[in-house]
Design a protein around this motif. Structure first.
Motif, PDB file in Angstrom:
ATOM      1  N   LEU A  80       0.818  -1.213   0.000  1.00 44.98           N
ATOM      2  CA  LEU A  80       0.000   0.000   0.000  1.00 44.98           C
ATOM      3  C   LEU A  80       0.855   1.267   0.000  1.00 44.98           C
ATOM      4  CD1 LEU A  80      -2.845  -1.315   2.226  1.00 44.98           C
ATOM      5  CD2 LEU A  80      -3.102  -0.441  -0.097  1.00 44.98           C
ATOM      6  N   GLN A  81       2.011   1.236   0.637  1.00 45.25           N
ATOM      7  CA  GLN A  81       2.919   2.385   0.557  1.00 45.25           C
ATOM      8  C   GLN A  81       3.364   2.588  -0.894  1.00 45.25           C
ATOM      9  OE1 GLN A  81       3.813   4.760   2.544  1.00 45.25           O
ATOM     10  NE2 GLN A  81       3.195   4.011   4.537  1.00 45.25           N
ATOM     11  N   ARG A  82       3.671   1.504  -1.562  1.00 45.84           N
ATOM     12  CA  ARG A  82       4.110   1.569  -2.964  1.00 45.84           C
ATOM     13  C   ARG A  82       2.980   2.054  -3.871  1.00 45.84           C
ATOM     14  NH1 ARG A  82       5.271  -3.509  -3.454  1.00 45.84           N
ATOM     15  NH2 ARG A  82       3.281  -4.050  -4.359  1.00 45.84           N
ATOM     16  N   ASP A  83       1.774   1.519  -3.690  1.00 46.82           N
ATOM     17  CA  ASP A  83       0.665   1.818  -4.604  1.00 46.82           C
ATOM     18  C   ASP A  83      -0.092   3.094  -4.268  1.00 46.82           C
ATOM     19  OD1 ASP A  83       1.393  -0.553  -5.776  1.00 46.82           O
ATOM     20  OD2 ASP A  83      -0.469  -1.616  -5.320  1.00 46.82           O
ATOM     21  N   ALA A  84      -0.171   3.454  -2.979  1.00 52.22           N
ATOM     22  CA  ALA A  84      -1.003   4.597  -2.585  1.00 52.22           C
ATOM     23  C   ALA A  84      -0.289   5.587  -1.667  1.00 52.22           C
ATOM     24  CB  ALA A  84      -2.284   4.104  -1.905  1.00 52.22           C
ATOM     25  N   GLY A  85       0.891   5.233  -1.194  1.00 50.66           N
ATOM     26  CA  GLY A  85       1.610   6.119  -0.287  1.00 50.66           C
ATOM     27  C   GLY A  85       1.012   6.184   1.104  1.00 50.66           C
ATOM     28  N   ILE A  86       0.269   5.131   1.490  1.00 52.82           N
ATOM     29  CA  ILE A  86      -0.355   5.100   2.818  1.00 52.82           C
ATOM     30  C   ILE A  86      -0.144   3.727   3.452  1.00 52.82           C
ATOM     31  CG2 ILE A  86      -2.123   6.833   2.306  1.00 52.82           C
ATOM     32  CD1 ILE A  86      -4.131   4.527   1.886  1.00 52.82           C
ATOM     33  N   PRO A  87      -0.142   3.687   4.794  1.00 49.05           N
ATOM     34  CA  PRO A  87      -0.042   2.383   5.465  1.00 49.05           C
ATOM     35  C   PRO A  87      -1.369   1.618   5.396  1.00 49.05           C
ATOM     36  CG  PRO A  87      -0.170   4.142   7.087  1.00 49.05           C
ATOM     37  CD  PRO A  87      -0.110   4.804   5.743  1.00 49.05           C
ATOM     38  N   HIS A  88      -1.283   0.349   5.708  1.00 46.21           N
ATOM     39  CA  HIS A  88      -2.448  -0.530   5.659  1.00 46.21           C
ATOM     40  C   HIS A  88      -3.587  -0.013   6.534  1.00 46.21           C
ATOM     41  CE1 HIS A  88      -4.461  -4.577   6.501  1.00 46.21           C
ATOM     42  NE2 HIS A  88      -4.763  -4.262   5.274  1.00 46.21           N
ATOM     43  N   MET A  89      -3.255   0.542   7.710  1.00 50.83           N
ATOM     44  CA  MET A  89      -4.313   1.036   8.599  1.00 50.83           C
ATOM     45  C   MET A  89      -5.120   2.145   7.922  1.00 50.83           C
ATOM     46  SD  MET A  89      -4.582   3.082  12.190  1.00 50.83           S
ATOM     47  CE  MET A  89      -3.513   4.296  11.588  1.00 50.83           C
ATOM     48  N   TYR A  90      -4.472   3.030   7.179  1.00 49.51           N
ATOM     49  CA  TYR A  90      -5.186   4.113   6.501  1.00 49.51           C
ATOM     50  C   TYR A  90      -6.107   3.537   5.427  1.00 49.51           C
ATOM     51  CZ  TYR A  90      -1.942   7.537   8.593  1.00 49.51           C
ATOM     52  OH  TYR A  90      -1.221   8.323   9.455  1.00 49.51           O
ATOM     53  N   TYR A  91      -5.608   2.548   4.705  1.00 54.94           N
ATOM     54  CA  TYR A  91      -6.441   1.884   3.698  1.00 54.94           C
ATOM     55  C   TYR A  91      -7.662   1.256   4.366  1.00 54.94           C
ATOM     56  CZ  TYR A  91      -7.850  -1.300  -0.034  1.00 54.94           C
ATOM     57  OH  TYR A  91      -8.573  -1.975  -0.987  1.00 54.94           O
ATOM     58  N   ALA A  92      -7.458   0.636   5.519  1.00 54.18           N
ATOM     59  CA  ALA A  92      -8.575   0.012   6.244  1.00 54.18           C
ATOM     60  C   ALA A  92      -9.610   1.054   6.654  1.00 54.18           C
ATOM     61  CB  ALA A  92      -8.053  -0.746   7.465  1.00 54.18           C
ATOM     62  N   LEU A  93      -9.151   2.249   7.045  1.00 55.71           N
ATOM     63  CA  LEU A  93     -10.097   3.318   7.383  1.00 55.71           C
ATOM     64  C   LEU A  93     -10.916   3.720   6.164  1.00 55.71           C
ATOM     65  CD1 LEU A  93      -7.790   5.563   9.613  1.00 55.71           C
ATOM     66  CD2 LEU A  93      -9.650   4.058  10.390  1.00 55.71           C
ATOM     67  N   LEU A  94     -10.254   3.905   5.016  1.00 55.02           N
ATOM     68  CA  LEU A  94     -10.968   4.257   3.782  1.00 55.02           C
ATOM     69  C   LEU A  94     -11.966   3.161   3.409  1.00 55.02           C
ATOM     70  CD1 LEU A  94      -8.022   5.650   1.601  1.00 55.02           C
ATOM     71  CD2 LEU A  94      -9.732   6.972   2.875  1.00 55.02           C
ATOM     72  N   SER A  95     -11.530   1.922   3.523  1.00 54.08           N
ATOM     73  CA  SER A  95     -12.389   0.785   3.187  1.00 54.08           C
ATOM     74  C   SER A  95     -13.604   0.723   4.103  1.00 54.08           C
ATOM     75  CB  SER A  95     -11.582  -0.505   3.282  1.00 54.08           C
ATOM     76  OG  SER A  95     -12.380  -1.623   3.000  1.00 54.08           O
ATOM     77  N   THR A  96     -13.389   0.919   5.390  1.00 55.78           N
ATOM     78  CA  THR A  96     -14.494   0.917   6.352  1.00 55.78           C
ATOM     79  C   THR A  96     -15.506   2.001   6.004  1.00 55.78           C
ATOM     80  OG1 THR A  96     -13.114   0.008   8.113  1.00 55.78           O
ATOM     81  CG2 THR A  96     -15.098   1.205   8.795  1.00 55.78           C
ATOM     82  N   LEU A  97     -15.023   3.197   5.732  1.00 56.16           N
ATOM     83  CA  LEU A  97     -15.922   4.301   5.378  1.00 56.16           C
ATOM     84  C   LEU A  97     -16.688   4.002   4.096  1.00 56.16           C
ATOM     85  CD1 LEU A  97     -13.640   7.342   6.222  1.00 56.16           C
ATOM     86  CD2 LEU A  97     -15.745   6.679   7.422  1.00 56.16           C
ATOM     87  N   SER A  98     -16.047   3.338   3.144  1.00 57.04           N
ATOM     88  CA  SER A  98     -16.707   3.050   1.863  1.00 57.04           C
ATOM     89  C   SER A  98     -17.891   2.104   2.021  1.00 57.04           C
ATOM     90  CB  SER A  98     -15.711   2.458   0.860  1.00 57.04           C
ATOM     91  OG  SER A  98     -15.448   1.092   1.141  1.00 57.04           O
ATOM     92  N   GLU A  99     -17.906   1.345   3.110  1.00 55.26           N
ATOM     93  CA  GLU A  99     -18.947   0.345   3.330  1.00 55.26           C
ATOM     94  C   GLU A  99     -20.069   0.838   4.240  1.00 55.26           C
ATOM     95  OE1 GLU A  99     -16.509  -2.771   4.900  1.00 55.26           O
ATOM     96  OE2 GLU A  99     -15.737  -3.334   2.928  1.00 55.26           O
ATOM     97  N   THR A 100     -20.025   2.103   4.638  1.00 51.55           N
ATOM     98  CA  THR A 100     -21.040   2.635   5.541  1.00 51.55           C
ATOM     99  C   THR A 100     -22.031   3.507   4.776  1.00 51.55           C
ATOM    100  OG1 THR A 100     -19.699   4.567   6.075  1.00 51.55           O
ATOM    101  CG2 THR A 100     -19.455   2.649   7.497  1.00 51.55           C
ATOM    102  N   PRO A 101     -23.254   3.621   5.284  1.00 54.67           N
ATOM    103  CA  PRO A 101     -24.228   4.505   4.638  1.00 54.67           C
ATOM    104  C   PRO A 101     -23.696   5.941   4.593  1.00 54.67           C
ATOM    105  CG  PRO A 101     -25.301   3.115   6.287  1.00 54.67           C
ATOM    106  CD  PRO A 101     -23.814   2.922   6.439  1.00 54.67           C
ATOM    107  N   GLY A 102     -23.777   6.550   3.442  1.00 54.26           N
ATOM    108  CA  GLY A 102     -23.287   7.916   3.275  1.00 54.26           C
ATOM    109  C   GLY A 102     -21.776   8.010   3.292  1.00 54.26           C
ATOM    110  N   ARG A 103     -21.106   6.864   3.288  1.00 55.70           N
ATOM    111  CA  ARG A 103     -19.644   6.805   3.354  1.00 55.70           C
ATOM    112  C   ARG A 103     -19.112   7.689   4.481  1.00 55.70           C
ATOM    113  NH1 ARG A 103     -18.470   6.966  -3.061  1.00 55.70           N
ATOM    114  NH2 ARG A 103     -18.357   9.180  -2.603  1.00 55.70           N
ATOM    115  N   SER A 104     -19.790   7.615   5.641  1.00 56.81           N
ATOM    116  CA  SER A 104     -19.384   8.437   6.783  1.00 56.81           C
ATOM    117  C   SER A 104     -19.610   7.672   8.079  1.00 56.81           C
ATOM    118  CB  SER A 104     -20.152   9.747   6.796  1.00 56.81           C
ATOM    119  OG  SER A 104     -21.520   9.512   7.002  1.00 56.81           O
ATOM    120  N   MET A 105     -18.856   8.086   9.111  1.00 55.92           N
ATOM    121  CA  MET A 105     -18.972   7.445  10.417  1.00 55.92           C
ATOM    122  C   MET A 105     -18.468   8.426  11.474  1.00 55.92           C
ATOM    123  SD  MET A 105     -17.249   3.834  11.645  1.00 55.92           S
ATOM    124  CE  MET A 105     -18.220   2.831  10.531  1.00 55.92           C
TER     125      MET A 105
END
Length: 158
Positions: free
Chosen positions: A30-55
């Protein structure tokens, strides 16, 4: 005190090594592909799966099992990329909501194939279908036990 048996000790050490190596592997990808650690990707992924993409920030911190301070730092970094924004909570003036922006969703969509390939190559391509089923079952039992010990209800484990 009852010590671990030799087999339990070997299993425990193999588990620790596997999870440490997997975390490192996914972080590097993820650092190579997006410049972010895995935890940040997990946060984005979690938000993407919530209503309104917010929490709510507090709920996101609980879900990610990180402190509010660490979440605030992560969200600040993601805001810097334009991938999330903070908004005041409409139901509680003291609270804040983290919202996945369209740019953040697009970045998630862009990086997801590489992340899925990394997970598949590191885990699922190495396991038989039966081992995959067992890994899922074992992981759920461990996670449910740990969550129930702190009194949390964890619907996403079901």
């Amino acid at each position: 005190m009852t010590w671990l048996t030799e087999e339990q000790q070997a299993t425990w050490r193999a588990f620790l090594q596997a999870t440490t190596l997997l975390d490192d592997h996914l972080d590097r990808q993820l650092q190579r592909d997006a410049g972010i650690p895995h935890m940040y990707y997990a946060l984005l992924s979690t938000l993407s799966e919530t209503p309104g993409r917010s929490m709510r920030m507090t709920e996101l911190a609980e879900r990610a099992k990180i402190t509010r301070s660490r979440l605030s730092h992560a969200v600040s970094r993601l805001e810097g990329h334009g991938w999330v924004r903070r908004e005041d909570c409409p139901t509680d003036r003291r609270g804040q909501v983290c919202v996945l922006t369209d740019a953040g969703y697009a970045e998630l969509v862009r990086t997801a194939p590489g992340h899925v390939a990394a997970v598949r190559g590191a885990v699922f391509d190495r396991l038989t279908p039966e081992q995959t089923r067992q890994l899922g079952e074992i992981s759920r039992v461990i996670a449910e036990g740990l969550h129930s010990s702190d009194g949390a209800d964890v619907p996403w484990l079901r």
